[in-house]
Design an enzyme around this catalytic site. Structure first.
Site, PDB file in Angstrom:
ATOM      1  N   ASP A  73      13.055  -1.449  -7.040  1.00 54.16           N
ATOM      2  CA  ASP A  73      14.229  -1.958  -7.780  1.00 54.16           C
ATOM      3  C   ASP A  73      14.166  -3.481  -7.890  1.00 54.16           C
ATOM      4  O   ASP A  73      14.608  -4.070  -8.875  1.00 54.16           O
ATOM      5  CB  ASP A  73      15.536  -1.609  -7.043  1.00 54.16           C
ATOM      6  CG  ASP A  73      15.912  -0.144  -7.180  1.00 54.16           C
ATOM      7  OD1 ASP A  73      15.285   0.570  -7.976  1.00 54.16           O
ATOM      8  OD2 ASP A  73      16.868   0.284  -6.481  1.00 54.16           O
ATOM      9  N   GLU A  78       3.599  -0.070 -10.817  1.00 52.80           N
ATOM     10  CA  GLU A  78       4.993  -0.125 -10.337  1.00 52.80           C
ATOM     11  C   GLU A  78       5.883   0.920 -11.023  1.00 52.80           C
ATOM     12  O   GLU A  78       7.040   0.673 -11.337  1.00 52.80           O
ATOM     13  CB  GLU A  78       5.557  -1.543 -10.460  1.00 52.80           C
ATOM     14  CG  GLU A  78       4.841  -2.471  -9.493  1.00 52.80           C
ATOM     15  CD  GLU A  78       5.600  -3.712  -9.138  1.00 52.80           C
ATOM     16  OE1 GLU A  78       6.835  -3.655  -9.047  1.00 52.80           O
ATOM     17  OE2 GLU A  78       4.938  -4.748  -8.931  1.00 52.80           O
ATOM     18  N   THR A 125       5.061   4.439 -13.712  1.00 54.88           N
ATOM     19  CA  THR A 125       4.641   4.625 -15.112  1.00 54.88           C
ATOM     20  C   THR A 125       5.851   4.611 -16.042  1.00 54.88           C
ATOM     21  O   THR A 125       7.008   4.735 -15.600  1.00 54.88           O
ATOM     22  CB  THR A 125       3.936   5.989 -15.280  1.00 54.88           C
ATOM     23  OG1 THR A 125       4.895   7.009 -14.941  1.00 54.88           O
ATOM     24  CG2 THR A 125       2.709   6.127 -14.384  1.00 54.88           C
ATOM     25  N   CYS A 158       0.826  -1.209   0.000  1.00 53.50           N
ATOM     26  CA  CYS A 158       0.000   0.000   0.000  1.00 53.50           C
ATOM     27  C   CYS A 158       0.859   1.258   0.000  1.00 53.50           C
ATOM     28  O   CYS A 158       1.267   1.749   1.063  1.00 53.50           O
ATOM     29  CB  CYS A 158      -0.900   0.011   1.229  1.00 53.50           C
ATOM     30  SG  CYS A 158      -1.984  -1.400   1.349  1.00 53.50           S
ATOM     31  N   SER A 187       2.727   8.885  -8.697  1.00 50.50           N
ATOM     32  CA  SER A 187       4.156   8.989  -9.016  1.00 50.50           C
ATOM     33  C   SER A 187       4.903   9.753  -7.928  1.00 50.50           C
ATOM     34  O   SER A 187       6.044   9.443  -7.601  1.00 50.50           O
ATOM     35  CB  SER A 187       4.341   9.706 -10.360  1.00 50.50           C
ATOM     36  OG  SER A 187       3.763   8.937 -11.399  1.00 50.50           O
ATOM     37  N   THR A 218      -3.483  -4.014  -5.303  1.00 48.57           N
ATOM     38  CA  THR A 218      -3.664  -5.371  -5.836  1.00 48.57           C
ATOM     39  C   THR A 218      -3.915  -6.351  -4.697  1.00 48.57           C
ATOM     40  O   THR A 218      -3.196  -6.328  -3.689  1.00 48.57           O
ATOM     41  CB  THR A 218      -2.416  -5.790  -6.649  1.00 48.57           C
ATOM     42  OG1 THR A 218      -2.227  -4.848  -7.692  1.00 48.57           O
ATOM     43  CG2 THR A 218      -2.595  -7.182  -7.258  1.00 48.57           C
ATOM     44  N   ALA A 235      -1.484  10.858  -4.545  1.00 47.03           N
ATOM     45  CA  ALA A 235      -0.033  10.609  -4.511  1.00 47.03           C
ATOM     46  C   ALA A 235       0.265   9.285  -5.216  1.00 47.03           C
ATOM     47  O   ALA A 235       0.222   8.216  -4.617  1.00 47.03           O
ATOM     48  CB  ALA A 235       0.467  10.567  -3.062  1.00 47.03           C
TER      49      ALA A 235
HETATM   50  N1  COS Z   1      17.428   2.930  -3.903  1.00 49.36           N
HETATM   51  C1  COS Z   1      17.826   3.514  -2.745  1.00 49.36           C
HETATM   52  N2  COS Z   1      17.615   4.826  -2.475  1.00 49.36           N
HETATM   53  C2  COS Z   1      16.974   5.559  -3.415  1.00 49.36           C
HETATM   54  C3  COS Z   1      16.524   5.016  -4.621  1.00 49.36           C
HETATM   55  C4  COS Z   1      16.769   3.634  -4.866  1.00 49.36           C
HETATM   56  N3  COS Z   1      16.386   3.062  -5.996  1.00 49.36           N
HETATM   57  N4  COS Z   1      15.907   5.976  -5.346  1.00 49.36           N
HETATM   58  C5  COS Z   1      15.968   7.107  -4.619  1.00 49.36           C
HETATM   59  N5  COS Z   1      16.617   6.850  -3.456  1.00 49.36           N
HETATM   60  C6  COS Z   1      16.915   7.805  -2.391  1.00 49.36           C
HETATM   61  C7  COS Z   1      17.752   8.958  -2.917  1.00 49.36           C
HETATM   62  O1  COS Z   1      19.123   8.637  -2.859  1.00 49.36           O
HETATM   63  C8  COS Z   1      17.381  10.059  -1.951  1.00 49.36           C
HETATM   64  O2  COS Z   1      18.090   9.861  -0.747  1.00 49.36           O
HETATM   65  P1  COS Z   1      18.415  11.053   0.294  1.00 49.36           P
HETATM   66  O3  COS Z   1      17.167  11.298   1.085  1.00 49.36           O
HETATM   67  O4  COS Z   1      19.494  10.461   1.156  1.00 49.36           O
HETATM   68  O5  COS Z   1      18.834  12.243  -0.494  1.00 49.36           O
HETATM   69  C9  COS Z   1      15.909   9.803  -1.676  1.00 49.36           C
HETATM   70  O6  COS Z   1      15.704   8.407  -1.942  1.00 49.36           O
HETATM   71  C10 COS Z   1      14.964  10.631  -2.529  1.00 49.36           C
HETATM   72  O7  COS Z   1      15.215  10.339  -3.882  1.00 49.36           O
HETATM   73  P2  COS Z   1      14.725  11.279  -5.074  1.00 49.36           P
HETATM   74  O8  COS Z   1      15.209  12.671  -4.826  1.00 49.36           O
HETATM   75  O9  COS Z   1      15.100  10.628  -6.359  1.00 49.36           O
HETATM   76  O10 COS Z   1      13.140  11.270  -4.834  1.00 49.36           O
HETATM   77  P3  COS Z   1      11.940  11.912  -5.662  1.00 49.36           P
HETATM   78  O11 COS Z   1      10.953  12.450  -4.696  1.00 49.36           O
HETATM   79  O12 COS Z   1      12.459  12.821  -6.731  1.00 49.36           O
HETATM   80  O13 COS Z   1      11.218  10.633  -6.302  1.00 49.36           O
HETATM   81  C11 COS Z   1      10.799   8.993  -7.984  1.00 49.36           C
HETATM   82  C12 COS Z   1      11.832   9.774  -7.162  1.00 49.36           C
HETATM   83  C13 COS Z   1       9.871   9.887  -8.786  1.00 49.36           C
HETATM   84  C14 COS Z   1      11.616   8.143  -8.947  1.00 49.36           C
HETATM   85  C15 COS Z   1       9.990   8.090  -7.022  1.00 49.36           C
HETATM   86  O14 COS Z   1       9.120   8.842  -6.242  1.00 49.36           O
HETATM   87  C16 COS Z   1       9.208   7.001  -7.738  1.00 49.36           C
HETATM   88  O15 COS Z   1       9.756   5.949  -8.085  1.00 49.36           O
HETATM   89  N6  COS Z   1       7.903   7.252  -7.972  1.00 49.36           N
HETATM   90  C17 COS Z   1       7.056   6.229  -8.575  1.00 49.36           C
HETATM   91  C18 COS Z   1       6.419   5.426  -7.507  1.00 49.36           C
HETATM   92  C19 COS Z   1       5.804   4.201  -8.061  1.00 49.36           C
HETATM   93  O16 COS Z   1       6.422   3.412  -8.751  1.00 49.36           O
HETATM   94  N7  COS Z   1       4.524   3.991  -7.726  1.00 49.36           N
HETATM   95  C20 COS Z   1       3.845   2.826  -8.117  1.00 49.36           C
HETATM   96  C21 COS Z   1       3.188   2.272  -6.903  1.00 49.36           C
HETATM   97  S1  COS Z   1       3.679   0.683  -6.519  1.00 49.36           S
HETATM   98  S2  COS Z   1       2.408  -0.404  -7.550  1.00 49.36           S
END
Ligand code: COS
Length: 390
Positions: free
Chosen positions: A239, A362, A364, A124, A132, A158, A130
């Protein structure tokens, strides 16, 4: 040396998963899609056969398979039906944060539940405002004595209607952006309410619900990892699970390609099977390339994880390429069928609808490109080792 030759164990796993997809999933897939039937019996059979929770380490009742092993299985299950395979593999998403960061007690209790019975857990993260932008979440968790009190709602969950427990992300410090999010395990019995069952375009056999937390109290020790470290746990989870979505996309694209090949050999126009026309051959050739490259990118992103390396970039490459390819290949399969492809009686119509969600859930297709751009413009991040904890 780069080598994706599958081992004998991987080949037999693939055969078992394919056999299951062919005998248990395919025969009901189009009917379940039409009626939006949730595949309870298939989940129970898959659990019996060991096709679920296969990433759990042995100490928590699983076979401890690797990420590449999981992707091999997921491609086959999605070849059967990606709605049903999404239902079967969703425990992987819900449990990844637990395996990554939860206490020993939480792992034993909650992974144990899923190992001992065909139960489900849900992840969740997403909220109505909220998606992306994870940091924009409004759900809160407030510490009161030896409990956390959770308030908020999560959408597009899901298996949400059927889950025994939930991995829930909530703000524990509203002013701290992504550094104020924590991750919790919330048992359904704590008072989680299922609010809405979505009627979807595709993957209609999967259950997608809204779940609501209204003053839901959980024990203080149900925090997963450290307080305010939930955002990183979520990113590290994705990841680990995006290669699985890429594998499912490869399975959907492969299914569409196979139907298109079969149809193009039978359908006669201008006196010959349409497979004899170069216009169709080129479509099939592009499909084959996309399926092949989707699988290679998927295997690459999973193999890095198995080697203990960070795969953020490769995971987004695989997810974005395989999902976009699945959309293209299924659309082209409809094209090969001509007008018949647009009719529900023909199987490719479902695949085109199913493929769309692969570009949405997971992360877009645009979020994957955002991650790829950041990792490519700042290559230092891509070289960092995989963090072992959040
Ligand atoms: N592994 C470990 N740490 C990570 C990471 C990863 N893959 N990606 C980002 N971080 C860390 C960064 O290093 C940063 O750390 P610090 O706080 O120490 O600076 C922190 O997380 C924030 O990262 P970032 O600045 O990149 O965050 P953003 O708010 O810009 O968001 C995105 C990044 C947009 C890529 C992220 O919010 C995302 O993946 N959104 C999509 C979510 C999603 O997939 N939703 C689907 C729901 S699940 S079905």
């Amino acid at each position: 040396m780069v080598d994706f030759t599958l081992t004998d164990e991987q080949l037999s796993m693939r055969e078992m998963a394919h056999d299951f997809a062919e005998k248990e999933i395919r025969p009901v897939a189009w009917e379940y899609d039409r009626d939006g039937t949730w595949p309870r019996e298939i989940i129970e059979k898959a659990w019996e056969l060991g096709l679920m929770n296969n990433h759990f380490p042995a100490e928590y009742g699983g076979p401890g398979l690797g990420y590449l092993d999981g992707c091999i299985i997921e491609e086959e299950l999605a070849w059967g039906c990606s709605g049903i395979s999404t239902s079967l593999t969703c425990n992987g998403l819900a449990t990844a944060p637990v395996i990554l960061a939860a206490s020993e007690e939480l792992k034993r209790e909650y992974l144990g539940r899923l190992s001992e019975a065909p139960l489900l857990a849900s992840f969740c993260l997403t909220e109505p405002d909220a998606g992306s932008d994870v940091s924009g979440m409004k759900t809160t968790a407030v510490r009161k004595g030896d409990k956390w009190v959770i308030n908020g709602s999560k959408c597009f969950i899901t298996n949400g209607e059927y889950a025994n427990w939930y991995t829930v992300y909530a703000k524990t410090d509203k002013e701290a952006g992504h550094r104020g999010i924590s991750c919790f395990i919330v048992p359904r019995a704590a008072g989680v309410v299922v609010d809405k069952h979505e009627d979807k375009m595709g993957q209609r056999a999967s259950n997608t619900a809204t779940v609501v937390f209204d003053d839901v109290e959980i024990p203080a020790d149900h925090l997963v990892g450290e307080e305010n470290k939930g955002f990183k746990i979520a990113m590290m989870t994705l990841d680990r699970t995006r290669p699985g979505v890429a594998a499912m996309a490869t399975g959907v694209a492969r299914a569409a390609m196979e139907f298109a090949i079969e149809y193009s050999r039978q359908r006669v126009q201008f006196g010959v099977p349409i497979a004899m026309h170069q216009a169709i051959q080129f479509i099939i050739a592009d499909m084959a390339t996309k399926v092949h490259l989707s699988r290679l990118a998927t295997y690459n992103s999973a193999a890095l994880l198995d080697q203990g390396k960070r795969n953020t970039l490769e995971s987004s490459h695989a997810k974005r390429f395989a999902a976009d390819s699945a959309m293209e290949v299924t659309t082209d399969a409809v094209q090969v069928y001509g007008g018949y492809g647009f009719i529900k009686e023909y199987k490719v119509e479902k695949l085109m609808r199913d493929a769309k969600i692969l570009q949405l859930y997971e992360g877009t297709a645009q979020i994957q490109r955002l991650v790829i751009a950041r990792e490519t413009l700042l290559p230092r991040r891509a070289e960092e080792p995989a963090p072992s904890h959040a």
